[in-house]
Design a protein around this motif. Structure first.
Motif, short mmCIF file in Angstrom:
data_model
loop_
_atom_site.label_atom_id
_atom_site.label_comp_id
_atom_site.label_asym_id
_atom_site.label_seq_id
_atom_site.Cartn_x
_atom_site.Cartn_y
_atom_site.Cartn_z
N SER A 132 20.35 17.12 -2.19
CA SER A 132 20.07 17.96 -3.47
C SER A 132 18.89 19.05 -3.32
CB SER A 132 19.52 16.97 -4.60
OG SER A 132 20.79 15.99 -4.94
N TYR A 133 19.16 20.09 -4.18
CA TYR A 133 18.13 21.14 -4.10
C TYR A 133 17.32 21.19 -5.12
CZ TYR A 133 16.29 25.82 -3.94
OH TYR A 133 15.36 27.06 -3.71
N PHE A 134 17.88 20.87 -6.37
CA PHE A 134 17.20 20.76 -7.91
C PHE A 134 16.76 19.33 -7.99
CE2 PHE A 134 20.20 24.33 -7.89
CZ PHE A 134 19.22 25.42 -7.98
N PHE A 135 15.78 19.22 -8.76
CA PHE A 135 15.53 17.73 -9.06
C PHE A 135 15.09 17.62 -10.40
CE2 PHE A 135 15.03 17.61 -4.48
CZ PHE A 135 15.39 16.76 -3.96
N LEU A 136 15.43 16.77 -11.43
CA LEU A 136 15.29 16.54 -12.61
C LEU A 136 14.36 15.13 -12.75
CD1 LEU A 136 18.20 17.77 -14.42
CD2 LEU A 136 16.43 18.83 -14.31
N LEU A 137 13.12 15.18 -13.06
CA LEU A 137 12.34 14.19 -12.89
C LEU A 137 11.51 13.77 -14.02
CD1 LEU A 137 10.54 15.53 -9.71
CD2 LEU A 137 12.42 13.97 -9.86
N GLU A 138 11.59 12.29 -14.35
CA GLU A 138 10.73 11.76 -15.25
C GLU A 138 9.22 11.54 -14.77
OE1 GLU A 138 11.83 7.88 -16.63
OE2 GLU A 138 13.61 8.75 -17.72
N ASP A 139 9.05 11.33 -13.71
CA ASP A 139 7.52 11.46 -13.22
C ASP A 139 7.21 11.97 -11.72
OD1 ASP A 139 5.06 10.53 -12.40
OD2 ASP A 139 5.28 8.28 -12.84
N PRO A 140 7.14 13.28 -11.95
CA PRO A 140 7.27 14.28 -10.73
C PRO A 140 5.88 13.67 -9.63
CG PRO A 140 7.20 15.64 -12.42
CD PRO A 140 6.72 13.96 -13.05
N GLU A 141 4.81 13.10 -10.40
CA GLU A 141 3.72 12.60 -9.36
C GLU A 141 4.14 11.43 -8.49
OE1 GLU A 141 0.95 13.71 -8.64
OE2 GLU A 141 0.55 15.58 -10.17
N GLN A 142 5.01 10.46 -9.16
CA GLN A 142 5.39 9.32 -8.39
C GLN A 142 6.46 9.72 -7.59
OE1 GLN A 142 6.64 5.99 -10.70
NE2 GLN A 142 7.43 4.88 -8.91
N PHE A 143 7.33 10.75 -8.18
CA PHE A 143 8.26 11.22 -7.10
C PHE A 143 7.94 11.69 -5.80
CE2 PHE A 143 11.26 14.49 -5.61
CZ PHE A 143 12.31 13.68 -5.19
N GLN A 144 7.00 12.86 -5.83
CA GLN A 144 6.38 13.62 -4.66
C GLN A 144 5.62 12.71 -3.95
OE1 GLN A 144 6.98 15.97 -3.53
NE2 GLN A 144 5.67 17.67 -2.91
N ARG A 145 4.64 11.58 -4.33
CA ARG A 145 4.14 10.41 -3.82
C ARG A 145 5.07 9.85 -2.76
NH1 ARG A 145 1.13 9.81 -8.16
NH2 ARG A 145 2.45 7.88 -8.68
N ASN A 146 6.14 9.49 -3.36
CA ASN A 146 7.25 8.63 -2.62
C ASN A 146 8.09 9.54 -1.61
OD1 ASN A 146 6.30 6.35 -3.95
ND2 ASN A 146 7.98 6.39 -5.52
N CYS A 147 8.42 10.50 -2.00
CA CYS A 147 9.46 11.39 -1.24
C CYS A 147 9.04 12.56 -0.59
CB CYS A 147 10.48 11.74 -2.40
SG CYS A 147 11.60 10.50 -2.97
#
Length: 238
Positions: A132-147
């Motif tokens: 995936s190139y685009f990401f639709l996120l509920e919680d960007p902070e958690q996503f960036q910490r994890n991924c």
């Protein structure tokens, strides 16, 4: 003495002549001996044919969008998103059509624990495989910490020790193009009841970000995806 006695007793006894099996008996014996071999070969052939068929008929998307949130988006909303993104996109792979695929990775909601874990594993495969190139996120902070796969809004990469989502995402409502999409209503059944709502209202709580590239290995469609990003975020208030 016993040996001599036995020789005399059985000297006229002749061994049974070997009977020739009928064709039907031969076939039955062959099947009894080889049936599991045949079953295994048939199963392997079926898997091979299925894999080849899928490879030949599977439509490769020009763009892939990953949704990461607690609950999966309704089918109506997902289909409307794919159509609106496709209307702004281009035929990047030259197959004659513009295809957008929305991959959903829901962490909980109505799913069981195993399904949630499976979604997490698939998300990690998506991130590491560059799907995936685009990401639709509920919680960007958690996503960036994890991924740790989002780039900055200007396309630059964050520092290696910076796993915050600051400067990597825009809210849906910040982007006039996204907020103006005609997504219609969604409708689905839940425990015998019909649930409906406005898809734009549902999307308004999300954020959009895009993948960064840390290695020389880049997707062939990167430039086209970047062009679509510019269209989607045109006029966004940062």
């Amino acid at each position: 003495m016993a040996s001599e006695y036995l020789k005399k007793k059985y000297k006229d006894v002749k061994p049974d002549e070997k009977r020739e099996l009928t064709p039907e008996e031969k076939r039955r014996n062959w099947w009894d001996y080889h049936k599991w071999h045949v079953v295994i070969v048939v199963v392997l052939l079926a898997l091979l044919v299925s894999g080849v068929w899928s490879a030949l008929h599977q439509v490769k998307p020009d763009y892939q969008v990953a949704y990461v949130g607690e609950n999966a988006l309704p089918d109506d909303t997902a289909a409307a998103l794919e159509a609106c993104f496709a209307a702004l996109g281009e035929d990047l792979n030259g197959d004659g059509s513009v295809v957008v695929r929305l991959a959903q990775y829901a962490s909980s909601g109505g799913m069981d624990v195993q399904a949630a874990m499976a979604a997490e594993v698939k998300l990690m495969a998506d991130v590491t495989g560059g799907e995936s190139y685009f990401f639709l996120l509920e919680d960007p902070e958690q996503f960036q910490r994890n991924c740790f796969c989002l780039c900055k809004l200007d396309g630059s990469l964050p520092a290696e020790d910076d796993d915050s989502a600051e400067g990597t995402c825009l809210s849906w409502e910040q982007c006039p193009v996204l907020a103006g999409m005609e997504l219609g209503e969604y409708r689905y059944s839940l425990m015998g009841e019909t649930v409906s709502g406005d898809s734009q209202e549902l999307m308004s709580r999300l954020f959009i970000g895009r993948r960064g590239f840390w290695t020389e290995k880049e997707t062939d469609l990167r430039a086209g995806c970047a062009a679509l990003w510019e269209k989607l975020t045109e006029g966004a208030a940062s």
